[in-house]
Design a protein around this motif. Structure first.
Motif, PDB file in Angstrom:
ATOM      1  N   THR A 140       0.833  -1.201   0.000  1.00  0.00           N
ATOM      2  CA  THR A 140       0.000   0.000   0.000  1.00  0.00           C
ATOM      3  C   THR A 140       0.866   1.249   0.000  1.00  0.00           C
ATOM      4  O   THR A 140       0.581   2.220  -0.719  1.00  0.00           O
ATOM      5  CB  THR A 140      -0.923   0.005   1.234  1.00  0.00           C
ATOM      6  OG1 THR A 140      -1.710  -1.181   1.250  1.00  0.00           O
ATOM      7  CG2 THR A 140      -1.834   1.209   1.213  1.00  0.00           C
ATOM      8  N   VAL A 141       1.904   1.250   0.815  1.00  0.00           N
ATOM      9  CA  VAL A 141       2.805   2.404   0.877  1.00  0.00           C
ATOM     10  C   VAL A 141       3.494   2.618  -0.456  1.00  0.00           C
ATOM     11  O   VAL A 141       3.609   3.753  -0.949  1.00  0.00           O
ATOM     12  CB  VAL A 141       3.847   2.204   2.003  1.00  0.00           C
ATOM     13  CG1 VAL A 141       4.814   3.383   2.046  1.00  0.00           C
ATOM     14  CG2 VAL A 141       3.146   2.045   3.350  1.00  0.00           C
ATOM     15  N   ILE A 142       3.941   1.547  -1.071  1.00  0.00           N
ATOM     16  CA  ILE A 142       4.592   1.653  -2.384  1.00  0.00           C
ATOM     17  C   ILE A 142       3.608   2.141  -3.432  1.00  0.00           C
ATOM     18  O   ILE A 142       3.925   2.997  -4.265  1.00  0.00           O
ATOM     19  CB  ILE A 142       5.188   0.296  -2.786  1.00  0.00           C
ATOM     20  CG1 ILE A 142       6.294  -0.105  -1.807  1.00  0.00           C
ATOM     21  CG2 ILE A 142       5.736   0.334  -4.211  1.00  0.00           C
ATOM     22  CD1 ILE A 142       6.796  -1.524  -1.995  1.00  0.00           C
ATOM     23  N   LEU A 201      -6.592  -5.777 -12.869  1.00  0.00           N
ATOM     24  CA  LEU A 201      -5.608  -6.310 -11.922  1.00  0.00           C
ATOM     25  C   LEU A 201      -6.286  -6.785 -10.639  1.00  0.00           C
ATOM     26  O   LEU A 201      -5.924  -7.826 -10.078  1.00  0.00           O
ATOM     27  CB  LEU A 201      -4.556  -5.245 -11.603  1.00  0.00           C
ATOM     28  CG  LEU A 201      -3.394  -5.653 -10.693  1.00  0.00           C
ATOM     29  CD1 LEU A 201      -2.571  -6.740 -11.347  1.00  0.00           C
ATOM     30  CD2 LEU A 201      -2.524  -4.447 -10.366  1.00  0.00           C
ATOM     31  N   MET A 202      -7.288  -6.035 -10.190  1.00  0.00           N
ATOM     32  CA  MET A 202      -8.020  -6.435  -8.992  1.00  0.00           C
ATOM     33  C   MET A 202      -8.791  -7.729  -9.229  1.00  0.00           C
ATOM     34  O   MET A 202      -8.856  -8.601  -8.359  1.00  0.00           O
ATOM     35  CB  MET A 202      -8.980  -5.328  -8.570  1.00  0.00           C
ATOM     36  CG  MET A 202      -8.301  -4.081  -8.039  1.00  0.00           C
ATOM     37  SD  MET A 202      -9.498  -2.848  -7.489  1.00  0.00           S
ATOM     38  CE  MET A 202     -10.287  -3.731  -6.145  1.00  0.00           C
ATOM     39  N   VAL A 203      -9.387  -7.855 -10.411  1.00  0.00           N
ATOM     40  CA  VAL A 203     -10.131  -9.079 -10.733  1.00  0.00           C
ATOM     41  C   VAL A 203      -9.200 -10.285 -10.730  1.00  0.00           C
ATOM     42  O   VAL A 203      -9.509 -11.341 -10.165  1.00  0.00           O
ATOM     43  CB  VAL A 203     -10.832  -8.931 -12.096  1.00  0.00           C
ATOM     44  CG1 VAL A 203     -11.425 -10.260 -12.540  1.00  0.00           C
ATOM     45  CG2 VAL A 203     -11.921  -7.865 -12.027  1.00  0.00           C
ATOM     46  N   VAL A 204      -8.036 -10.115 -11.372  1.00  0.00           N
ATOM     47  CA  VAL A 204      -7.070 -11.220 -11.424  1.00  0.00           C
ATOM     48  C   VAL A 204      -6.553 -11.538 -10.028  1.00  0.00           C
ATOM     49  O   VAL A 204      -6.432 -12.709  -9.631  1.00  0.00           O
ATOM     50  CB  VAL A 204      -5.909 -10.860 -12.368  1.00  0.00           C
ATOM     51  CG1 VAL A 204      -4.809 -11.901 -12.271  1.00  0.00           C
ATOM     52  CG2 VAL A 204      -6.405 -10.735 -13.799  1.00  0.00           C
ATOM     53  N   ALA A 205      -6.257 -10.491  -9.245  1.00  0.00           N
ATOM     54  CA  ALA A 205      -5.659 -10.705  -7.929  1.00  0.00           C
ATOM     55  C   ALA A 205      -6.633 -11.331  -6.946  1.00  0.00           C
ATOM     56  O   ALA A 205      -6.262 -12.224  -6.169  1.00  0.00           O
ATOM     57  CB  ALA A 205      -5.146  -9.375  -7.373  1.00  0.00           C
ATOM     58  N   VAL A 206      -7.882 -10.886  -6.967  1.00  0.00           N
ATOM     59  CA  VAL A 206      -8.840 -11.322  -5.947  1.00  0.00           C
ATOM     60  C   VAL A 206      -9.545 -12.613  -6.341  1.00  0.00           C
ATOM     61  O   VAL A 206      -9.599 -13.579  -5.577  1.00  0.00           O
ATOM     62  CB  VAL A 206      -9.868 -10.202  -5.677  1.00  0.00           C
ATOM     63  CG1 VAL A 206     -10.916 -10.679  -4.672  1.00  0.00           C
ATOM     64  CG2 VAL A 206      -9.164  -8.953  -5.162  1.00  0.00           C
ATOM     65  N   LEU A 266      -0.889  -7.990  -5.041  1.00  0.00           N
ATOM     66  CA  LEU A 266      -1.512  -7.358  -6.206  1.00  0.00           C
ATOM     67  C   LEU A 266      -2.787  -6.623  -5.817  1.00  0.00           C
ATOM     68  O   LEU A 266      -3.078  -5.543  -6.324  1.00  0.00           O
ATOM     69  CB  LEU A 266      -1.816  -8.416  -7.264  1.00  0.00           C
ATOM     70  CG  LEU A 266      -0.629  -9.086  -7.951  1.00  0.00           C
ATOM     71  CD1 LEU A 266      -1.118 -10.117  -8.950  1.00  0.00           C
ATOM     72  CD2 LEU A 266       0.243  -8.051  -8.635  1.00  0.00           C
ATOM     73  N   LYS A 267      -3.550  -7.209  -4.909  1.00  0.00           N
ATOM     74  CA  LYS A 267      -4.786  -6.570  -4.467  1.00  0.00           C
ATOM     75  C   LYS A 267      -4.488  -5.250  -3.776  1.00  0.00           C
ATOM     76  O   LYS A 267      -5.165  -4.250  -4.028  1.00  0.00           O
ATOM     77  CB  LYS A 267      -5.536  -7.498  -3.513  1.00  0.00           C
ATOM     78  CG  LYS A 267      -6.861  -6.934  -3.023  1.00  0.00           C
ATOM     79  CD  LYS A 267      -7.480  -7.821  -1.966  1.00  0.00           C
ATOM     80  CE  LYS A 267      -6.663  -7.798  -0.686  1.00  0.00           C
ATOM     81  NZ  LYS A 267      -7.302  -8.551   0.411  1.00  0.00           N
ATOM     82  N   ASP A 268      -3.476  -5.215  -2.917  1.00  0.00           N
ATOM     83  CA  ASP A 268      -3.137  -3.989  -2.195  1.00  0.00           C
ATOM     84  C   ASP A 268      -2.674  -2.903  -3.154  1.00  0.00           C
ATOM     85  O   ASP A 268      -3.051  -1.730  -3.022  1.00  0.00           O
ATOM     86  CB  ASP A 268      -2.044  -4.269  -1.164  1.00  0.00           C
ATOM     87  CG  ASP A 268      -2.518  -5.241  -0.088  1.00  0.00           C
ATOM     88  OD1 ASP A 268      -3.740  -5.316   0.124  1.00  0.00           O
ATOM     89  OD2 ASP A 268      -1.673  -5.931   0.513  1.00  0.00           O
ATOM     90  N   LEU A 269      -1.842  -3.274  -4.120  1.00  0.00           N
ATOM     91  CA  LEU A 269      -1.390  -2.302  -5.110  1.00  0.00           C
ATOM     92  C   LEU A 269      -2.553  -1.766  -5.937  1.00  0.00           C
ATOM     93  O   LEU A 269      -2.646  -0.563  -6.205  1.00  0.00           O
ATOM     94  CB  LEU A 269      -0.347  -2.941  -6.032  1.00  0.00           C
ATOM     95  CG  LEU A 269       1.065  -3.117  -5.472  1.00  0.00           C
ATOM     96  CD1 LEU A 269       1.908  -3.935  -6.436  1.00  0.00           C
ATOM     97  CD2 LEU A 269       1.708  -1.765  -5.219  1.00  0.00           C
ATOM     98  N   LEU A 311      -6.360   2.455  -7.569  1.00  0.00           N
ATOM     99  CA  LEU A 311      -7.723   2.790  -7.980  1.00  0.00           C
ATOM    100  C   LEU A 311      -8.220   4.033  -7.251  1.00  0.00           C
ATOM    101  O   LEU A 311      -8.779   4.948  -7.866  1.00  0.00           O
ATOM    102  CB  LEU A 311      -8.654   1.607  -7.698  1.00  0.00           C
ATOM    103  CG  LEU A 311     -10.126   1.796  -8.085  1.00  0.00           C
ATOM    104  CD1 LEU A 311     -10.273   1.980  -9.583  1.00  0.00           C
ATOM    105  CD2 LEU A 311     -10.960   0.603  -7.606  1.00  0.00           C
ATOM    106  N   VAL A 312      -7.998   4.070  -5.950  1.00  0.00           N
ATOM    107  CA  VAL A 312      -8.426   5.236  -5.164  1.00  0.00           C
ATOM    108  C   VAL A 312      -7.608   6.462  -5.549  1.00  0.00           C
ATOM    109  O   VAL A 312      -8.149   7.555  -5.755  1.00  0.00           O
ATOM    110  CB  VAL A 312      -8.281   4.940  -3.654  1.00  0.00           C
ATOM    111  CG1 VAL A 312      -8.609   6.184  -2.835  1.00  0.00           C
ATOM    112  CG2 VAL A 312      -9.193   3.795  -3.249  1.00  0.00           C
ATOM    113  N   GLY A 313      -6.296   6.306  -5.659  1.00  0.00           N
ATOM    114  CA  GLY A 313      -5.429   7.440  -5.932  1.00  0.00           C
ATOM    115  C   GLY A 313      -5.644   8.058  -7.298  1.00  0.00           C
ATOM    116  O   GLY A 313      -5.610   9.286  -7.443  1.00  0.00           O
TER     117      GLY A 313
END
Length: 405
Positions: A234-236, A300-305, A313-316, A321-323
């Protein structure tokens, strides 16, 4: 072009502010107009952004206030890398119920785990348990209980208690990641400020940096409000979105600089009006860039989750997405209005704005129609009628007057 007033003196009136009528005498406000989508795409929408900056300041302030209150009241859900603890994992066939794992864990050690999740699917699925730090007796008891309940298999495909692995994670590692991220953020902001100040000007650099801080605060506030787990990924990811937000802001500022070049030598438009024009001209580009950037993040979220179950991948994907969404908002509705407000408070832009408004007030008193562009502060109204100004998106009629003009 000049006209004579009652005193016999000539008053210079620019063609575009003389009348709201076409050469054939047709009121342009009654002409068919393009749709708002067409005007948005062509950049001729005349959408009010800078002129309504007080509203957007209030909206931005409300968003920041909610984000700050959430961070102060709810706090953050930190991952194991920040809080420390034990990580237990074992392979499964994808049919292990997390509630069953929680029950077995509680019966073995006497308290509930922090979290239990299944990563991956099918034969490659793995159950991951996040727990408080366990001592040797608790580790042995839990290992036996998990093996008896789920019969995990080792690499050779044989049921084995050794397939249940344990790892202790220290919170100092997450702290080191955060410290290095903060140092990188400070260096990044300094370099960006110097570059924008040299490439554009000091006020643009200040507005861009304030917008970046807005992006950071709101993104962090969303994580706090929704309860997303904060991990080193998340930080990255937070650092990566700053580049996107800055890119969008610089694109808008580049158009603002182009539109306002030489504006102080004229009295037709104010700095705010030209900046609002730049926002309209780059609005569709910002929307396109945001949509194109968000689509692969969603993928990426679909693939990760749902497919791989990879937490990193989900955290990234979540933070990006928010940023990206927050960055698109700040570059259009916050950075540019803030720049205009800074310009109009002091210096030559402030003097020029007062001069333009005074000229419009003089023309209005003499009965000359004044066309006010989007983003302008209207001059004081008089009792004399003012004809309609051309409306944004008016479709030309193609008619000519008797002289063929």
């Amino acid at each position: 072009m000049s006209e004579s007033n009652n005193s016999g003196k000539d008053v210079s009136v620019e063609p575009e502010v003389r009348s709201g009528l076409t050469d054939s005498g047709v009121d342009q406000s009654t002409m068919p107009q393009h749709s708002w989508l067409s005007r948005l795409y062509t950049g001729t929408g005349g959408f009010e952004v800078v002129g309504r900056r007080k509203f957007y300041y209030a909206l931005t302030g409300a968003i920041v206030l909610i984000a700050l209150l959430s961070m102060l009241v709810r706090g953050f859900t930190f991952g194991i890398d920040f809080e420390g603890g034990s990580r237990i994992q074992f392979p499964s066939d994808g049919n292990v119920d997390t509630s069953q794992v929680e029950t077995v864990y509680n019966n073995a050690v006497g308290f509930d785990p922090v979290s239990v999740q299944t990563v991956g699917s099918g034969s490659g699925a793995t159950v991951q348990i996040r727990s408080e730090t366990l001592d040797d007796n608790q580790v042995n008891s839990l290992q036996s209980a998990l093996f008896d309940a789920f019969q995990p298999k080792d690499k050779d495909g044989n049921p084995s208690a050794s397939a249940v692995s344990f790892a202790d994670v220290s919170e100092t590692w997450g702290g080191q990641i955060t410290k290095k991220a903060l140092i990188a953020l400070i260096v990044f902001l300094v370099i960006v400020s110097v570059y924008i100040a040299i490439r554009f000007e000091r006020d643009m650099a200040t507005a861009a940096i304030v917008a970046l801080f807005f992006d950071i605060v709101v993104t962090a506030g969303v994580y706090s409000l929704v309860g997303f787990e904060v991990t080193p990924a998340t930080v990255i990811g937070l650092l990566t979105i700053l580049g996107f937000s800055l890119y969008d802001t610089v694109v808008v500022f580049d158009k603002v600089e182009e539109n306002t070049r030489g504006v102080l030598h004229l009295t037709r438009r104010t700095y705010a009006e030209q900046a609002n024009l730049a926002v309209n001209q780059t609005l569709m580009r910002s929307i396109n860039t945001t949509v194109i950037s968000v689509l692969p993040v969603i993928a990426l979220m679909v693939v990760a989750v749902w497919m791989l179950g990879v937490g990193t991948l989900k955290d990234l994907a979540l933070v990006q997405l928010v940023g990206i969404t927050v960055g698109a908002y700040s570059s259009i509705f916050f950075a540019t209005p803030l720049l205009v407000s800074m310009k109009e408070r002091w210096g030559p832009v402030s003097v020029h704005t007062r001069k333009v408004l005074a000229r419009r007030a003089t023309l209005a008193e003499k009965g000359a129609p004044v066309a006010v562009a989007a983003g302008a502060v209207e001059a004081p109204k008089t009792r004399k009628a003012v004809k309609s100004a051309p409306q944004p998106g008016v479709r030309p009629t193609g008619k000519r007057n008797k002289k063929g003009h």
